[in-house]
Design a protein around this motif. Structure first.
Motif, PDB file in Angstrom:
ATOM      1  N   THR A 207       0.836  -1.204   0.000  1.00 38.35           N
ATOM      2  CA  THR A 207       0.000   0.000   0.000  1.00 38.35           C
ATOM      3  C   THR A 207       0.867   1.248   0.000  1.00 38.35           C
ATOM      4  O   THR A 207       0.587   2.210  -0.724  1.00 38.35           O
ATOM      5  N   ALA A 208       1.945   1.233   0.801  1.00 38.19           N
ATOM      6  CA  ALA A 208       2.856   2.371   0.840  1.00 38.19           C
ATOM      7  C   ALA A 208       3.570   2.557  -0.492  1.00 38.19           C
ATOM      8  O   ALA A 208       3.772   3.690  -0.950  1.00 38.19           O
ATOM      9  N   VAL A 209       3.953   1.443  -1.132  1.00 38.29           N
ATOM     10  CA  VAL A 209       4.599   1.540  -2.454  1.00 38.29           C
ATOM     11  C   VAL A 209       3.642   2.160  -3.465  1.00 38.29           C
ATOM     12  O   VAL A 209       4.014   3.060  -4.233  1.00 38.29           O
ATOM     13  N   THR A 210       2.397   1.699  -3.470  1.00 41.26           N
ATOM     14  CA  THR A 210       1.399   2.238  -4.403  1.00 41.26           C
ATOM     15  C   THR A 210       1.142   3.716  -4.144  1.00 41.26           C
ATOM     16  O   THR A 210       1.093   4.536  -5.088  1.00 41.26           O
TER      17      THR A 210
ATOM     18  N   MET B 183      10.168   9.640  -3.660  1.00 39.97           N
ATOM     19  CA  MET B 183      10.379   8.424  -2.884  1.00 39.97           C
ATOM     20  C   MET B 183      10.683   8.740  -1.421  1.00 39.97           C
ATOM     21  O   MET B 183      10.514   7.885  -0.556  1.00 39.97           O
ATOM     22  N   GLN B 184      11.132   9.958  -1.146  1.00 40.23           N
ATOM     23  CA  GLN B 184      11.526  10.337   0.205  1.00 40.23           C
ATOM     24  C   GLN B 184      10.490  11.211   0.895  1.00 40.23           C
ATOM     25  O   GLN B 184      10.805  11.826   1.926  1.00 40.23           O
ATOM     26  N   LEU B 185       9.278  11.281   0.368  1.00 41.92           N
ATOM     27  CA  LEU B 185       8.253  12.141   0.967  1.00 41.92           C
ATOM     28  C   LEU B 185       7.974  11.711   2.400  1.00 41.92           C
ATOM     29  O   LEU B 185       7.587  10.567   2.659  1.00 41.92           O
ATOM     30  N   PHE B 186       8.146  12.638   3.312  1.00 43.36           N
ATOM     31  CA  PHE B 186       7.918  12.332   4.714  1.00 43.36           C
ATOM     32  C   PHE B 186       7.191  13.468   5.447  1.00 43.36           C
ATOM     33  O   PHE B 186       6.151  13.251   6.073  1.00 43.36           O
TER      34      PHE B 186
ATOM     35  N   PRO C  96       3.200  14.264   4.131  1.00 41.51           N
ATOM     36  CA  PRO C  96       2.130  13.380   4.647  1.00 41.51           C
ATOM     37  C   PRO C  96       2.076  13.334   6.172  1.00 41.51           C
ATOM     38  O   PRO C  96       0.999  13.161   6.743  1.00 41.51           O
ATOM     39  N   LEU C  97       3.212  13.493   6.831  1.00 41.90           N
ATOM     40  CA  LEU C  97       3.226  13.432   8.291  1.00 41.90           C
ATOM     41  C   LEU C  97       2.445  14.590   8.902  1.00 41.90           C
ATOM     42  O   LEU C  97       1.738  14.424   9.905  1.00 41.90           O
ATOM     43  N   LEU C  98       2.544  15.784   8.296  1.00 37.04           N
ATOM     44  CA  LEU C  98       1.949  16.982   8.878  1.00 37.04           C
ATOM     45  C   LEU C  98       0.612  17.369   8.253  1.00 37.04           C
ATOM     46  O   LEU C  98       0.019  18.361   8.678  1.00 37.04           O
TER      47      LEU C  98
ATOM     48  N   SER D  31       8.400   6.314   3.354  1.00 37.30           N
ATOM     49  CA  SER D  31       9.116   6.939   4.458  1.00 37.30           C
ATOM     50  C   SER D  31       8.307   6.867   5.750  1.00 37.30           C
ATOM     51  O   SER D  31       8.864   6.636   6.835  1.00 37.30           O
ATOM     52  N   ILE D  32       6.985   7.056   5.653  1.00 37.61           N
ATOM     53  CA  ILE D  32       6.124   6.927   6.829  1.00 37.61           C
ATOM     54  C   ILE D  32       6.116   5.482   7.321  1.00 37.61           C
ATOM     55  O   ILE D  32       6.166   5.210   8.534  1.00 37.61           O
ATOM     56  N   TYR D  33       6.072   4.544   6.393  1.00 37.14           N
ATOM     57  CA  TYR D  33       6.094   3.122   6.747  1.00 37.14           C
ATOM     58  C   TYR D  33       7.395   2.767   7.467  1.00 37.14           C
ATOM     59  O   TYR D  33       7.389   2.046   8.476  1.00 37.14           O
ATOM     60  N   LEU D  34       8.508   3.267   6.958  1.00 35.50           N
ATOM     61  CA  LEU D  34       9.805   3.037   7.594  1.00 35.50           C
ATOM     62  C   LEU D  34       9.831   3.664   8.989  1.00 35.50           C
ATOM     63  O   LEU D  34      10.343   3.063   9.951  1.00 35.50           O
ATOM     64  N   PHE D  35       9.291   4.866   9.106  1.00 37.64           N
ATOM     65  CA  PHE D  35       9.249   5.558  10.395  1.00 37.64           C
ATOM     66  C   PHE D  35       8.460   4.757  11.425  1.00 37.64           C
ATOM     67  O   PHE D  35       8.865   4.645  12.585  1.00 37.64           O
TER      68      PHE D  35
END
Length: 328
Positions: free
Chosen positions: A96-99, A254-257, A260-262, A282-286
């Motif tokens: 889902t995160a990849v998509t 690819m590095q969007l963090f 979406p976080l804020l 990046s959110i998934y990794l976080f």
């Protein structure tokens, strides 16, 4: 009278005895050593910094990806091989995160580069206060991610947001931008487009100004209109630059963090929405690394992102090579 310019390697020893010859030979060796070693000494700081802050973290992340390492016990590790990669590849949330990352990347990169190309074309004309306009379009790039995301979070608020207030005049009701499947992605893309369009526009402008004016003069003599000159002269000349901006924008998507976080903030922002509708890689990794504390799968996600970037770069290279061959 003809003169010769001495080269760096040319060293003529002064006349003298045996002691002088010994000193001159030592100086000649020192001179040759300095001539050969100086270039390596000049570039050594870059490789030292790259090794410390680039190569070492990359290799260390790869080592963690093959071990079970917890945030609560960084000094304890257990070899698990490819289990961390198997864990994320079998997780539906990862795909889902990849998509989401791919969709947000496309709907933010394509309009961004098209608008940047148009702005650069306008700025390439002889305008009054051209420096002022170039500074204006670069201002969003100088704005921090947190500031831009927080401002647009207010714009996209479902209750009392500026955008919904404007849409009321067109008979539209309140739109819950953050909780919608597509509206959330559009909101994040708008933030990305706003921040990076001016930056890419200046890159295109610099490339346009490097195009020889003779090409435009020849096209004008042949009766080409402004639009035809743009299509037949400007665009072909900018192909390497356009490919460069596509690659850079792809890496950025690819590095969007922060965006979406804020967007919604709090718990919803940290998981990419109530149904993970805008969760990026990046959110998934976080979440894996800093919320759950499982550093092994988080490192595996980081390497998966690297592999995806390499695949995208390979596709861009193949497409660029095909376009160059077709243009010949």
């Amino acid at each position: 009278m003809a003169t010769t310019t001495p080269t760096r390697g040319a060293y003529t020893p002064p006349p003298g005895g045996a002691a002088s010859n010994g000193r001159s030979k030592w100086r000649a060796r020192l001179w040759r050593f300095d001539d050969k070693a100086s270039p390596y000494a000049y570039i050594a700081p870059f490789f030292l910094i790259f090794g410390a802050f680039g190569l070492y973290p990359l290799l260390y992340t790869g080592w963690i990806a093959l071990h079970r390492v917890e945030m609560t016990g960084l000094d304890q590790s257990e070899w698990v091989g490819w289990d961390n990669f198997a864990t994320i590849l079998q997780d539906s949330e990862f795909w889902t995160a990849v998509t989401n990352t791919f969709i947000i990347g496309v709907i933010s990169t394509v309009p961004q580069l098209l608008v940047a190309l148009g702005l650069a074309h306008l700025l390439n004309y002889k305008l009054r206060a051209s420096t002022f306009w170039r500074t204006v379009i670069l201002t969003p790039y100088a704005t921090s991610v947190a500031t831009a995301a927080l401002v647009f979070a207010l714009v996209f608020r479902p209750d009392g947001g500026l955008l919904n207030w404007v849409l009321h005049f067109f008979g539209s009701g309140d739109i819950d931008w953050g909780n919608g499947e597509w509206t959330s992605k559009i909101a994040i893309s708008v933030i990305v487009i706003w921040r990076w369009t001016g930056y890419n526009a200046l890159i295109y402008l610099a490339a346009m100004q490097a195009v020889p004016s003779d090409l435009y003069e020849a096209a004008s003599i042949d009766g080409a209109t402004r639009w035809q000159q743009f299509r037949k002269v400007t665009i072909p000349s900018l192909r390497p630059t356009i490919l460069f901006t596509i690659v850079i924008s792809t890496i950025g998507s690819m590095q969007l963090f922060g965006e979406p976080l804020l967007l919604q903030g709090g718990t919803l922002g940290s998981v990419g929405g109530s149904e993970h509708q805008y969760e990026t890689l990046s959110i998934y990794l976080f979440n894996y690394g800093w919320k759950l504390g499982h550093l092994g799968p988080a490192a595996a996600v980081a390497w998966a992102m690297l592999v995806l970037l390499l695949l995208i770069a390979l596709i861009n290279w193949i497409v660029g090579r095909f376009v160059r061959k077709s243009a010949v």
